[in-house]
Design an enzyme around this catalytic site. Structure first.
Site, PDB file in Angstrom:
ATOM      1  N   ASN A 153       0.852  -1.196   0.000  1.00 51.80           N
ATOM      2  CA  ASN A 153       0.000   0.000   0.000  1.00 51.80           C
ATOM      3  C   ASN A 153       0.886   1.243   0.000  1.00 51.80           C
ATOM      4  OD1 ASN A 153       0.542   0.818   2.840  1.00 51.80           O
ATOM      5  ND2 ASN A 153      -0.343  -1.191   3.225  1.00 51.80           N
ATOM      6  N   ASP A 208      -5.205  -9.408  12.646  1.00 47.41           N
ATOM      7  CA  ASP A 208      -5.307  -7.999  13.034  1.00 47.41           C
ATOM      8  C   ASP A 208      -4.407  -7.804  14.260  1.00 47.41           C
ATOM      9  OD1 ASP A 208      -6.040  -5.495  14.153  1.00 47.41           O
ATOM     10  OD2 ASP A 208      -7.870  -5.563  12.941  1.00 47.41           O
TER      11      ASP A 208
HETATM   12  N1  CTP Z   1      -4.088  -2.924  11.902  1.00 50.69           N
HETATM   13  C1  CTP Z   1      -3.350  -3.984  12.396  1.00 50.69           C
HETATM   14  N2  CTP Z   1      -3.361  -5.179  11.759  1.00 50.69           N
HETATM   15  C2  CTP Z   1      -4.103  -5.354  10.640  1.00 50.69           C
HETATM   16  C3  CTP Z   1      -4.858  -4.271  10.126  1.00 50.69           C
HETATM   17  C4  CTP Z   1      -4.826  -3.071  10.777  1.00 50.69           C
HETATM   18  O1  CTP Z   1      -2.651  -3.816  13.423  1.00 50.69           O
HETATM   19  N3  CTP Z   1      -4.097  -6.517  10.048  1.00 50.69           N
HETATM   20  C5  CTP Z   1      -4.106  -1.655  12.640  1.00 50.69           C
HETATM   21  C6  CTP Z   1      -3.441  -0.497  11.935  1.00 50.69           C
HETATM   22  O2  CTP Z   1      -2.084  -0.391  12.317  1.00 50.69           O
HETATM   23  C7  CTP Z   1      -4.247   0.684  12.446  1.00 50.69           C
HETATM   24  C8  CTP Z   1      -5.625   0.113  12.644  1.00 50.69           C
HETATM   25  O3  CTP Z   1      -5.435  -1.282  12.772  1.00 50.69           O
HETATM   26  O4  CTP Z   1      -3.797   1.132  13.704  1.00 50.69           O
HETATM   27  C9  CTP Z   1      -6.634   0.428  11.576  1.00 50.69           C
HETATM   28  O5  CTP Z   1      -6.291  -0.107  10.375  1.00 50.69           O
HETATM   29  P1  CTP Z   1      -7.264   0.061   9.085  1.00 50.69           P
HETATM   30  O6  CTP Z   1      -6.552  -0.573   7.962  1.00 50.69           O
HETATM   31  O7  CTP Z   1      -7.669   1.471   8.940  1.00 50.69           O
HETATM   32  O8  CTP Z   1      -8.514  -0.753   9.534  1.00 50.69           O
HETATM   33  P2  CTP Z   1      -9.077  -2.091   9.014  1.00 50.69           P
HETATM   34  O9  CTP Z   1      -9.073  -3.053  10.144  1.00 50.69           O
HETATM   35  O10 CTP Z   1      -8.367  -2.517   7.786  1.00 50.69           O
HETATM   36  O11 CTP Z   1     -10.574  -1.727   8.690  1.00 50.69           O
HETATM   37  P3  CTP Z   1     -11.227  -1.256   7.307  1.00 50.69           P
HETATM   38  O12 CTP Z   1     -10.568  -2.041   6.224  1.00 50.69           O
HETATM   39  O13 CTP Z   1     -12.646  -1.535   7.520  1.00 50.69           O
HETATM   40  O14 CTP Z   1     -10.954   0.208   7.198  1.00 50.69           O
END
Ligand code: CTP
Length: 406
Positions: A212, A309
């Site tokens: 990304n 996550d």
């Molecule tokens: N994050 C994480 N591990 C993941 C995905 C996200 O630790 N596999 C953490 C990121 O570091 C950030 C937060 O979660 O602090 C939010 O990430 P984001 O990508 O915005 O959220 P998503 O869980 O991907 O939700 P969505 O796709 O619905 O926006």
């Protein structure tokens, strides 16, 4: 911390140059010696005599000055210092640095030095926002150049916005941090803080990956700001072009799975900030050899699996849950509502929400506009530099942990 240090101070040609005289005084008060270098344009704003009188040193101005070259050549001059500081760093000087030009003494010294360089940008707000300056800043940051400021405020030209040079005491503080003299006695001393930063790369085959647009700039700034407040920082970073912050323990990873393992290995921590843009999916079956195009067969199907996550798994721990868990929410729509829901869903204490829609210029840019969401509600911070966001967040973390016994 600066006692006995030798600072090569390059003064650029901007109205903020008058503040550099105050900077010389503050450096000296801190025990450092200052060798001033004036650009031609700087001489329109401050005189060589005042810089020399304050520094108590010879002022260097000319690349082709035979006397100077005989006394100390420009290569030697660039290396004799412990740190090079550029204040004010004008748009022109930043462009020269980013482009590698060496057509006057200042730019030649900057090319020739083997020491760290700290710049304090100062320019009109439009010039600061200009696409060329954005590009140059990104290049300089990825070259490992340190920055302080600029601040937001009224400008000499009558406009308002980002572009005012950081105040001399802030430049001195950034100089101390550049020497790695992070305030061991700061409000976070004795605390361990974990930071994740940058993107993750999820391999498809040996040459391709899913990634990304995260530059790692915000996470890096947060790691540095926490270290400057005295914290021991474990900095878990995905692949980025940006130099990691000074004074942190760097744990470099590639994939989300590796990031999770590194995070678990770094616990326990008093606080954890999850600034990484973790790829949500990985390729289920990574190919060990390069996937080839087969005529007539079309693109290969890629089966994806969800990544762990990391934030949620740490926030939901019973044992070794950090006292304060901070996440980020990069959103393009309904920013506050989505981020508030994300805070509850992931079980973290705070979320810093930001709007990363293409028009905002935040993804990959040097500024950020965040809303801090806590149990108490949403608090929008003005748009500011990523370093300023990091410093504000670090101060809030220090205050929150300060209420809990070490
Ligand atoms: N994050 C994480 N591990 C993941 C995905 C996200 O630790 N596999 C953490 C990121 O570091 C950030 C937060 O979660 O602090 C939010 O990430 P984001 O990508 O915005 O959220 P998503 O869980 O991907 O939700 P969505 O796709 O619905 O926006």
């Amino acid at each position: 911390m600066l006692a006995g240090k030798r600072i090569l101070l390059i003064i650029g040609g901007g109205i903020a140059a008058y503040k550099s005289l105050e900077l010389i005084r503050l450096y000296q008060k801190a025990g450092a010696s200052v060798v001033p270098v004036l650009t031609r344009a700087a001489e329109q704003f401050v005189t060589p005599l005042s810089a020399s009188a304050l520094a108590g040193e010879k002022v260097y101005r000319d690349l082709f000055d035979l006397t100077d070259e005989a006394e100390m050549g420009h290569i030697e001059l660039s290396r004799a210092a412990d740190l090079v500081v550029v204040a004010p760093a004008t748009a022109d000087l930043m462009a020269k640095m980013a482009g590698g030009l060496a057509n006057d003494l200042a730019s030649t010294l900057l090319m020739a030095t083997d020491k760290r360089v700290l710049i304090a940008p100062a320019m009109n707000v439009r010039m600061w926002d200009h696409a060329a300056t954005r590009r140059n800043l990104a290049t300089l940051l990825s070259d490992g150049v340190l920055t302080v400021g600029p601040d937001e405020g009224d400008m000499a030209c009558g406009e308002f916005g980002f572009g005012r040079m950081a105040e001399p005491p802030a430049i001195v503080a950034a100089t101390e941090a550049a020497f790695g003299g992070e305030a061991l006695s700061g409000p976070l001393s004795g605390r361990h803080v974990l930071v994740t930063s940058g993107p993750t790369h999820e391999p498809i085959d040996p040459v391709r990956y899913i990634a990304n647009r995260s530059s790692g700039a915000q996470g890096s700034a947060i790691g540095g700001a926490l270290a400057r407040l005295g914290a021991r920082v474990s900095f878990v970073t995905g692949p980025t072009a940006i130099a990691p912050p000074h004074g942190v323990e760097v744990i470099a990873v590639e994939t989300a799975a590796e990031m999770l393992a590194a995070v678990e290995g770094a616990l326990p921590a008093d606080a954890a900030v999850f600034a990484a843009a973790v790829a949500d999916w990985r390729v289920l079956r990574e190919s060990t050899s390069k996937v080839k195009k087969a005529p007539g067969e079309g693109p290969p199907p890629l089966e994806l699996a969800e990544n762990p996550d990391i934030l949620a798994s740490v926030a939901r721990r019973n044992e070794t849950r950090p006292t304060l868990v901070v996440g980020f929410a990069a959103e393009t729509d309904d920013v506050i509502a989505n981020a508030t829901a994300k805070r509850a869903r992931k079980g973290c204490d705070w979320i810093l929400a930001n709007d990363v829609s293409p028009g905002t210029g935040i993804m990959g840019g040097s500024e950020n506009a965040v809303t801090l969401i806590t149990e108490a509600g949403a608090e929008s911070w003005p748009r500011m530099g990523k370093v300023a966001v990091a410093e504000r967040l670090a101060a809030r973390i220090a205050a929150a942990l300060g209420e809990v016994a070490a």
